[in-house]
Structures are given as structure tokens and as C-alpha cells.
Design an enzyme around this catalytic site. Structure first.
Site, mmCIF file in Angstrom:
data_model
loop_
_atom_site.group_PDB
_atom_site.id
_atom_site.type_symbol
_atom_site.label_atom_id
_atom_site.label_comp_id
_atom_site.label_asym_id
_atom_site.label_seq_id
_atom_site.Cartn_x
_atom_site.Cartn_y
_atom_site.Cartn_z
ATOM 1 N N LYS A 1 0.862 -1.178 0.000
ATOM 2 C CA LYS A 1 0.000 0.000 0.000
ATOM 3 C C LYS A 1 0.898 1.227 0.000
ATOM 4 C CE LYS A 1 -4.473 0.475 0.162
ATOM 5 N NZ LYS A 1 -5.303 -0.211 -0.811
ATOM 6 N N GLY B 1 -21.903 5.241 2.246
ATOM 7 C CA GLY B 1 -20.960 5.734 1.257
ATOM 8 C C GLY B 1 -21.467 5.513 -0.154
ATOM 9 N N GLY C 1 -19.737 6.606 -3.035
ATOM 10 C CA GLY C 1 -18.681 6.844 -4.007
ATOM 11 C C GLY C 1 -18.855 5.899 -5.178
ATOM 12 N N VAL D 1 -17.867 2.809 -5.766
ATOM 13 C CA VAL D 1 -18.272 1.443 -5.416
ATOM 14 C C VAL D 1 -19.634 1.436 -4.749
ATOM 15 C CG1 VAL D 1 -17.710 -0.584 -4.027
ATOM 16 C CG2 VAL D 1 -15.888 0.650 -5.221
#
Length: 349
Positions: A83, A178, A180, A182
């Protein structure tokens, strides 16, 4: 940075941690490599956040890179996890110059890492990075966010089937936290399958778009986890399951796209003790990694979608182990993941 790496609670035999500073742009970046096998790059996205401190960013990059390894092995892949985090203020940074600098940093790692879009980045940002490095994934036609949404949908179906005997979502109620890329796509897929969706989102434009296109109920982000629904789906930032929220969750199933949903491992046990079926996030949200792996393996879309379908089988293995041993699904998934990682570590000694 006040934290000593090897004593950090999130350190899990990470093989590399790279820290980078670019004087011209002020970019501060950290890349952590949890595992790397078979000469392949460690895979994981690049995240942009205005972290409150270097310690916060350091904790995030260790947790997220570890999660990417588990996500990979639980997807049947042999890529180690990595990451990258960028510590910058997206409101004031010179975006183009900063992403050029980030691309140069990734390129300096000589292919040990392949990165791509994560929280705070857009496809355009990755294309800027591509001017300085070729070590990027998820740039093919099959968008990682699309595959991730289908992976979460598959996971919801598997969890519902484990509880009810059928993966039919007609009439099921889902709270999506959420909206967003996705979360919005997931809400759309759930509606198509006859589910009732209630959602929350901090971005006002996304809320307006959801109301117009999906005709779904919108509630405050502060109460989305407490909605009287059958399924709670965290699809924003992590650590939403904590000492406070866990007592307010009424859903019988928790499965979403967000990384690191459990603030602490004990919260997985707490969910199990409440009778809540939790789908470990590094299984439910592995679709993005599968899309990236499809690029790296130069496989066609059929390979990716077949891998998405296999998520249900992996979850059946985890659910069965949890039931047989009387343990939390989070612990069962970790047990399976550790065994797979140990095998890869042994074969690469």
C-alpha cells in the site's frame, strides 16, 4: 515519527517500508510491502489523505498493506500485498506536480510494487503518475470499482444464503454507507435485484445523484449504521465498527466494500456474540484486486468474473470453519489466510 517499526502493533513481518519526501512539491509518502512472492510485484493502491500525523499514516499503510496480502490469498492469487499513502492536503496541493513526484517515487522501487487508484485518487491522477512509471495496475477497460461492487454483491448473496438458504435479495433491506464509485454501483445493483436500499453520503452531489437516479432513501451518515435493516454495508472509510457503533447495529449481516471496518480485532468477536454475521472486508472487497490482477496476468474479463464468482465459495469455507469451531468469522478468515500465507512464505524461502 514516534513509532518504532518493529514494535508497532500493526507490524506483521512486513518485508519493506519505504519513506519518501520530495522537496519541490512537499510530497510525503510511505509505501509498505507486506509480502512479495514469486518475483511478482506486491500489489496495492495509492491513498491520498491529509493525515493528522505521520504516525496515523504509518498505522494506515501497515494495516492496509497487510490487508492486501490477505485479500490476495483469499482470492486465490499469489501476489503479496502493498500500500502507498500520500500525506498531503488535496485542497492546496499542486495536483499534477505532486502526482508526477509520486510516480517517480513508485518507479524508483524498480517494479517491487504495482499501485493504482485508492481513496483520494482519480483515474486522471494515475494517468499523471503513468508519465513517470509503468508500475501501475487497474488501468484496463474493466474498472476496479465496478468489479469491487460486484464482489460485494456476491458476498451479500453468500451471507444471505448462509443465513436463509437462498441468495435471493428481493425485498431485502440494505443500508449502504458511502455513495462513491463502489457504493453507488452497489446500491444500483441491489435495486436491480429488488432490494430496498437506504444510504448515507457526505458528498452533496453524490446524494443528489442517488436521489435522482436511484430513488433511494438518504439518511445522515451519523445514523446509517443504526438503520433497522437486514444488511449493513460499510462502503466508505474504515473503522466504522467500534465500541460505540457496535451497540447500535441492528442488522443481522454486515458486509461492505470499506477496508479495515473493524477498529480492533475484538470487534469481530463482539459482532459474532451479538449474532451478527460479518463478512471480513478483505474478502468482500477483493474485486478491485482481481481487476488489477487481470491486467497484470494479461487475462481476459472472463477470468476476472470467474474469480468474482469464487468469492462465494471462499466465504462458505470461512462460514463453515467459524460454525464448526464456534469462532468469529473474522477469526476464521484470518486463520485460513495465515495458513495460505505461511504456505507461500515456505515455498519462497
Amino acid at each position: 515519527m514516534n513509532t518504532v517499526l518493529f514494535d508497532h502493533p500493526e507490524f506483521d513481518k512486513h518485508i519493506n517500508v519505504y519513506v519518501h519526501y520530495d522537496d519541490q512539491t512537499g510530497l510525503k509518502a510511505i509505501t509498505a510491502v507486506h509480502r512479495r512472492w514469486n518475483g511478482k510485484p506486491a500489489v496495492g493502491g495509492c491513498r491520498l489523505r491529509n493525515y493528522a500525523s505521520a504516525d496515523e499514516a504509518f498505522t494506515d499503510v501497515l494495516r492496509l498493506s497487510r490487508g492486501m496480502t490477505y485479500k490476495s490469498v483469499m482470492s486465490g492469487l499469489d501476489y503479496g500485498g502493498s500500500k502507498s499513502v500520500m500525506i498531503a492536503n488535496p485542497e492546496t496541493m499542486d495536483r499534477r506536480a505532486t502526482f508526477l513526484a509520486m510516480g517517480e517515487f513508485i518507479d524508483s522501487l524498480d517494479g517491487r510494487v504495482s499501485t493504482g487508484v485508492d481513496v483520494g485518487l482519480t483515474a486522471a491522477d494515475v494517468e499523471i503518475m503513468a508519465e513517470r512509471t509503468a508500475f501501475l495496475g487497474g488501468r484496463a477497460t474493466l474498472a476496479p470499482d465496478l468489479v469491487t461492487a460486484y464482489g460485494v454483491l456476491t458476498s451479500i448473496g453468500a451471507a444471505v444464503k448462509h443465513r436463509t438458504g437462498s441468495d435471493d435479495l428481493q425485498g431485502r433491506s440494505v443500508a449502504v454507507q458511502g455513495l462513491g464509485k463502489v457504493g453507488f454501483k452497489l446500491a444500483e445493483l441491489l435495486k436491480e435485484r429488488g432490494a430496498r436500499v437506504v444510504a448515507a453520503e457526505v458528498n452533496t452531489e453524490s446524494v443528489a445523484r442517488a436521489r435522482d437516479l436511484l430513488n433511494i432513501e438518504i439518511v445522515s451518515p451519523d445514523v446509517i449504521h443504526a438503520q433497522p435493516v437486514e444488511i449493513y454495508s460499510p462502503c466508505a472509510l474504515g473503522m466504522v465498527i467500534n465500541d460505540h457503533s457496535i451497540n447500535e447495529i441492528s442488522a443481522g449481516i454486515v458486509v461492505g466494500a470499506a477496508n479495515n471496518q473493524l477498529t480492533r480485532p475484538v470487534h469481530g468477536v463482539d459482532l459474532a456474540q451479538k449474532g451478527i454475521l460479518y463478512v471480513p472486508d478483505y474478502i468482500s472487497n477483493c474485486g478491485g484486486l482481481l481487476a488489477v490482477a487481470g491486467d497484470l496476468e494479461k487475462s481476459d474479463e472472463t477470468w476476472v468474473w470467474r474469480k468474482v464468482d469464487e468469492i462465494a465459495g471462499t466465504l462458505n469455507e470461512v462460514f463453515t470453519l467459524a460454525d464448526r469451531q464456534g469462532i468469529a468469522t473474522s477469526d476464521a478468515a484470518d486463520q485460513v489466510g495465515r495458513e495460505r500465507i505461511a504456505r507461500f512464505d515456505h515455498h519462497n524461502q
